[in-house]
Design a protein around this motif. Structure first.
Motif, short mmCIF file in Angstrom:
data_model
loop_
_atom_site.label_atom_id
_atom_site.label_comp_id
_atom_site.label_asym_id
_atom_site.label_seq_id
_atom_site.Cartn_x
_atom_site.Cartn_y
_atom_site.Cartn_z
N ASP A 398 0.81 -1.01 -0.04
CA ASP A 398 0.07 -0.06 -0.14
C ASP A 398 0.99 1.13 -0.06
N ASN A 399 1.86 1.29 0.92
CA ASN A 399 2.65 2.51 1.03
C ASN A 399 3.49 2.45 -0.39
N ALA A 400 4.01 1.45 -0.77
CA ALA A 400 4.75 1.60 -2.43
C ALA A 400 3.92 2.19 -3.40
N ILE A 401 2.63 1.93 -3.38
CA ILE A 401 2.01 2.40 -4.25
C ILE A 401 1.50 4.08 -4.15
N LYS A 402 1.17 4.17 -2.60
CA LYS A 402 1.00 5.42 -2.45
C LYS A 402 2.14 6.57 -2.39
N TYR A 403 3.20 6.11 -1.98
CA TYR A 403 4.37 6.71 -2.38
C TYR A 403 5.11 6.82 -3.48
N ASN A 404 4.27 6.61 -4.61
CA ASN A 404 5.15 6.40 -6.06
C ASN A 404 4.71 7.47 -6.84
N GLU A 425 9.70 -3.41 -3.40
CA GLU A 425 10.52 -2.40 -4.11
C GLU A 425 9.72 -1.61 -4.66
N ASP A 426 10.08 -0.09 -4.76
CA ASP A 426 9.32 0.69 -5.59
C ASP A 426 10.17 1.82 -6.10
N ASN A 427 9.93 2.57 -7.11
CA ASN A 427 10.71 3.54 -7.68
C ASN A 427 10.13 5.04 -7.19
N PHE A 443 2.69 7.31 14.00
CA PHE A 443 2.20 8.61 13.71
C PHE A 443 3.24 9.28 13.01
N TYR A 444 4.47 8.57 12.63
CA TYR A 444 5.21 9.41 11.98
C TYR A 444 5.22 9.49 10.46
N THR A 445 5.10 10.55 9.94
CA THR A 445 5.02 10.88 8.51
C THR A 445 5.98 11.66 8.02
N VAL A 446 6.64 11.36 6.40
CA VAL A 446 7.56 12.11 6.25
C VAL A 446 6.78 13.53 5.58
N ILE A 447 6.09 13.43 4.70
CA ILE A 447 5.46 14.50 4.20
C ILE A 447 3.88 14.24 4.67
N ARG A 450 0.99 14.76 2.29
CA ARG A 450 0.78 13.65 1.08
C ARG A 450 0.28 12.34 1.72
N SER A 451 0.84 12.16 2.81
CA SER A 451 0.21 11.03 3.78
C SER A 451 -1.29 11.15 4.20
N ARG A 452 -1.64 12.47 4.50
CA ARG A 452 -3.19 12.62 4.66
C ARG A 452 -3.76 12.44 3.23
N GLY A 455 -4.66 9.32 2.71
CA GLY A 455 -5.37 8.29 3.59
C GLY A 455 -4.65 7.81 4.86
N GLY A 456 -3.36 8.24 4.61
CA GLY A 456 -2.14 7.68 5.70
C GLY A 456 -2.73 8.03 7.08
N THR A 457 -2.00 7.29 7.93
CA THR A 457 -2.40 7.56 9.51
C THR A 457 -1.07 7.56 10.22
N GLY A 458 0.17 7.07 9.37
CA GLY A 458 1.61 7.17 10.29
C GLY A 458 1.59 6.12 11.03
N LEU A 459 0.54 4.91 10.92
CA LEU A 459 0.72 3.74 11.94
C LEU A 459 1.24 2.48 10.96
N GLY A 460 1.13 2.40 10.03
CA GLY A 460 1.18 1.34 8.98
C GLY A 460 2.66 0.81 9.46
N LEU A 461 3.90 1.41 9.32
CA LEU A 461 5.24 0.88 9.43
C LEU A 461 5.17 0.42 10.75
N SER A 462 4.81 1.02 11.88
CA SER A 462 5.02 0.69 13.14
C SER A 462 4.27 -0.73 13.38
P1 ADP Z 1 1.17 6.13 6.61
O1 ADP Z 1 0.00 5.82 7.16
O2 ADP Z 1 1.28 7.77 6.53
O3 ADP Z 1 1.51 5.78 5.10
P2 ADP Z 1 3.29 4.43 7.63
O4 ADP Z 1 3.46 4.15 8.87
O5 ADP Z 1 2.86 3.40 6.58
O6 ADP Z 1 2.20 5.60 7.66
O7 ADP Z 1 4.65 5.25 6.79
C1 ADP Z 1 5.13 6.34 7.52
C2 ADP Z 1 5.85 7.30 6.71
O8 ADP Z 1 6.94 6.79 6.00
C3 ADP Z 1 4.77 7.82 5.55
O9 ADP Z 1 3.97 8.74 5.94
C4 ADP Z 1 5.64 8.01 4.50
O10 ADP Z 1 6.29 9.33 4.65
C5 ADP Z 1 6.97 7.07 4.65
N1 ADP Z 1 6.79 5.95 3.56
C6 ADP Z 1 6.53 4.71 3.85
N2 ADP Z 1 6.35 3.98 2.98
C7 ADP Z 1 7.20 4.72 1.90
C8 ADP Z 1 7.55 4.31 0.70
N3 ADP Z 1 7.27 3.22 0.12
N4 ADP Z 1 8.08 5.29 0.12
C9 ADP Z 1 8.21 6.57 0.57
N5 ADP Z 1 7.90 6.99 1.72
C10 ADP Z 1 7.30 5.86 2.38
#
Ligand code: ADP
Length: 498
Positions: A398-404, A425-427, A443-447, A450-452, A455-462
Motif C-alpha cells: 500500500d505504501n509503495a503504491i501511495k508514495y510512488n 521495492e518501488d521507484n 504517527f510519523y509521516t515524512v510529508i 501527502r500522507s493525509r 488516507g495515511g495514518t502514520g501507523l502502518g510501518l509501526s
Molecule cells: P502512513 O499511513 O502515513 O503511510 P506509515 O507508517 O505506513 O504511515 O509510513 C510512515 C511514513 O513513511 C509515511 O508517511 C511516508 O512518509 C513514509 N513512507 C512509507 N513507505 C514509503 C515508501 N514506500 N516510499 C516513500 N515513503 C514511504
C-alpha cells in the motif's frame, strides 16, 4: 617479624634432628659406659680372686705362721709379684688400714716410709669398705681404684687395692664421642639441606596458592589448579580452582542478570515514553479529521441549499471518516500487539503463493494509481502467522503504491536465504536517509499532507515492525539505487523450525 614457612620448617626439622641425635648419642654412650664398667668390674673381681690365691700360696710356702705379720713383712714383694702376675699396679693394706705393700716400690722394702695411713678422704672411705669385707671402687681421673678384702686362713686379714688404668677405656669413649659428633654433624647437614629443598618446594606451592587467591580477589579467575601435586596441597589447589570457576560463573550470571534488568528497566522507560507520546499523538491525529468533519457539518447547516458545498462536504466527510476508521483499526491492532502477548499462530506456508494471491488482489489499486505490479518470486517456505504476514505485506505494498509516481513500479520479491527474505521495492518518491530511523515510530509521516491526502495514518510501518518482531523477524527500510525504497522483511525459514 615475618618468618617464612620455609625457614621456620627447616629450623624446626634441624632442632628436632639435633635433639634426636643428642638423645640417641647420650643413650648409646651411657650404654657403652655401663657395659665397659660391668666388664671392668668382672675383670677386677677375677683379678682379686687370683691375687688372694697368689697371696695364700705364698703364705703357705713361707711356713704359714701368722698371716698379718707375713703380710707386713712381704707386702711390697707380694705387691710387686702380683703386679707382674696380673699386670695391674697393686697396693696392699694391713687389717688396720696401714699401707704395707706397693708394686711401685719394685720389691725394695722401705718399711718405715710405706707403713703410713691413707690420708685421702675418698680412698679412706674405700678402704673402710674393703676392711669391712666389702668390695668398693671409684674412678679418679684416668684411674679406677678397686679395693677388696684379702682373705686369710682365719678370715679377712687386710685389703688389696688394684689401680686400674682407664686411659684406653676413656680414649675409646672419646673416640666414640668424636664419631657421634662427626656423624651427627653430617646427618644434620644432610637433613638440613634436604629439608630445606623439600620445604622450599612446599613453600613454592603455598606461594602459588596464595598468588592464585590474590588473583581471584582481583577478579582474575583461574581455570586450573595452580599446583600439581598428589597431596593435600594439590587438593587445596583443585578446590581453589573449582571455587574460582564457580565464583566466575556466579559473577557472570549476576552481571548478566544486572544487564537484563538494566535493559528491562530501559525498555520499560522507553515504553512509558512511547505510550505517553502515543496517547499525545492519538488525541492530535483524531482531532484533525474530527475538526474537519465538524466544520463541514456546520457549513452544511448554514448553507443547506448550496449543492456545490454539499458535494464537497460529502466527499470530505467520507474521506475523513474513512481515515478515522483506518486509524481506529490500526490503533486497536497496535495496542493489542503491545499489551497482550500476541498469540502467534505460526504455520508453514510458501510465501511465493501467498504473495501471488495478494498481488492479484492489489493489482486493481496499483493500476488505478498508474503503477505496474511486478513479481520476482522464488519458492520460500516461511514459519509465521499467515494473517500477520498478509497484514505486513498489505501495508508495505500500500505504501509503495501511495508514495510512488505515475508510471512507476512496485516489485515484490521473495527468496530463501539464512532466513526467508521478502522485499517490496518501488521507484517512488523515496525517504531521505536521515529520516529512515523514525519512519517506524507511530504517527510519523515524512510529508504530512501527502500522507493525509492518500488516507495515511502514520501507523502502518509501526504495525509492520511490531508484527515482524512478534514473528521473530525484522523489517529494514533501505533506499533504492536510482530512487525509491526497498522494504525488506526477514522471517524464520520453515526448515529452521523442524
Ligand atoms: P502512513 O499511513 O502515513 O503511510 P506509515 O507508517 O505506513 O504511515 O509510513 C510512515 C511514513 O513513511 C509515511 O508517511 C511516508 O512518509 C513514509 N513512507 C512509507 N513507505 C514509503 C515508501 N514506500 N516510499 C516513500 N515513503 C514511504
Amino acid at each position: 617479624m615475618r618468618i617464612s614457612l620455609k625457614l621456620s620448617s627447616t629450623l624446626f626439622l634441624a632442632v628436632l634432628l639435633l635433639l634426636s641425635i643428642g638423645i640417641l648419642s647420650l643413650l648409646v654412650m651411657s650404654g657403652i659406659q655401663k657395659n665397659q664398667q660391668a666388664a671392668i668390674e668382672q675383670e677386677l673381681a677375677q683379678q682379686v680372686k687370683l691375687a688372694n690365691l697368689y697371696i695364700r700360696q705364698d703364705f703357705y710356702a713361707d711356713g704359714g705362721e701368722r698371716i698379718t705379720s707375713f703380710l707386713k713383712e712381704s707386702g711390697n714383694r707380694l705387691a710387686y709379684g702380683l703386679y707382674n702376675y696380673i699386670g695391674i699396679p697393686v697396693t696392699i693394706y694391713s687389717d688396720s688400714g696401714v699401707k704395707i705393700g706397693n708394686s711401685a716400690e719394685n720389691g725394695v722394702v722401705q718399711q718405715q716410709r710405706d707403713q703410713q695411713l691413707v690420708t685421702n678422704n675418698e680412698e679412706q672411705t674405700l678402704l673402710e669398705y674393703a676392711l669391712d669385707n666389702k668390695v668398693a671402687f671409684m674412678e679418679k681421673k684416668s684411674r679406677l681404684l678397686y679395693m677388696a678384702p684379702i682373705d686369710g686362713p682365719d678370715g679377712q686379714s687386710g685389703a688389696i687395692q688394684l689401680d686400674y688404668s682407664l686411659v684406653e677405656v676413656q680414649a675409646f669413649r672419646q673416640e666414640m664421642k668424636r664419631l657421634f659428633f662427626i656423624i651427627g654433624l653430617g646427618v644434620l647437614a644432610a637433613a638440613f639441606a634436604s629439608g630445606f629443598m623439600y620445604y622450599s618446594r612446599i613453600a613454592a606451592a603455598v606461594l602459588r596458592l596464595k598468588l592464585a587467591a590474590d588473583q581471584i580477589r582481583g577478579h582474575q579467575f583461574i581455570a586450573h589448579s595452580p599446583v600439581e601435586r598428589r597431596d593435600e596441597l594439590g587438593e587445596l589447589g583443585e578446590g581453589i580452582a573449582v571455587m574460582s570457576r564457580e565464583l566466575e560463573n556466579g559473577i557472570q550470571s549476576m552481571e548478566r542478570e544486572q544487564r537484563h534488568l538494566r535493559l528491562a528497566v530501559e525498555k520499560l522507560q522507553k515504553l512509558e515514553r512511547q505510550q505517553k507520546q502515543f496517547i499525545g499523538s492519538i488525541s492530535h491525529e483524531f482531532k484533525t479529521p474530527l475538526t474537519s468533519i465538524k466544520a463541514y457539518i456546520e457549513l452544511v447547516g448554514m448553507y443547506q441549499d448550496d449543492p456545490q458545498l454539499l458535494k464537497e462536504a460529502y466527499s470530505n466527510i467520507d474521506k475523513e471518516t474513512g481515515r478515522l476508521y483506518e486509524m481506529v483499526e490500526k490503533v486497536l491492532q497496535l495496542s493489542a500487539l503491545e499489551r497482550y502477548e500476541f498469540e502467534i499462530q505460526a504455520e508453514s506456508f510458501d510465501a511465493k503463493s501467498v504473495i501471488e494471491d495478494l498481488a492479484g488482489r492489489m493489482r486493481g489499486k496499483a493500476e488505478r494509481f498508474g503503477i505496474a505490479l511486478e513479481l520476482n518470486l522464488a519458492k520460500t517456505p516461511v514459519w509465521c502467522d499467515k494473517e500477520a504476514f498478509v497484514h505486513m505485506l498489505v501495508n508495505l505494498i500500500d505504501n509503495a503504491i501511495k508514495y510512488n509516481r505515475p508510471g512507476g513500479f512496485v516489485r515484490l520479491k521473495c527468496r530463501p536465504q539464512d532466513s526467508a527474505i521478502v522485499e517490496v521495492e518501488d521507484n517512488g518518491i523515496g525517504i531521505p536517509p536521515e529520516l529512515l530511523k523514525q519512519i517506524f515510530e507511530p504517527f510519523y509521516t515524512v510529508i504530512k499532507d501527502r500522507s493525509r491526502e492518500s488516507g495515511g495514518t502514520g501507523l502502518g510501518l509501526s504495525l509492520v515492525r511490531e508484527l515482524a518482531n512478534k514473528q521473530g523477524g525484522e523489517v529494514y527500510a533501505l533506499p533504492r539505487k536510482g530512487g525509491g525504497m526497498v522494504f525488506r522483511l526477514h522471517l524464520p525459514l520453515y526448515s529452521q523450525k523442524d
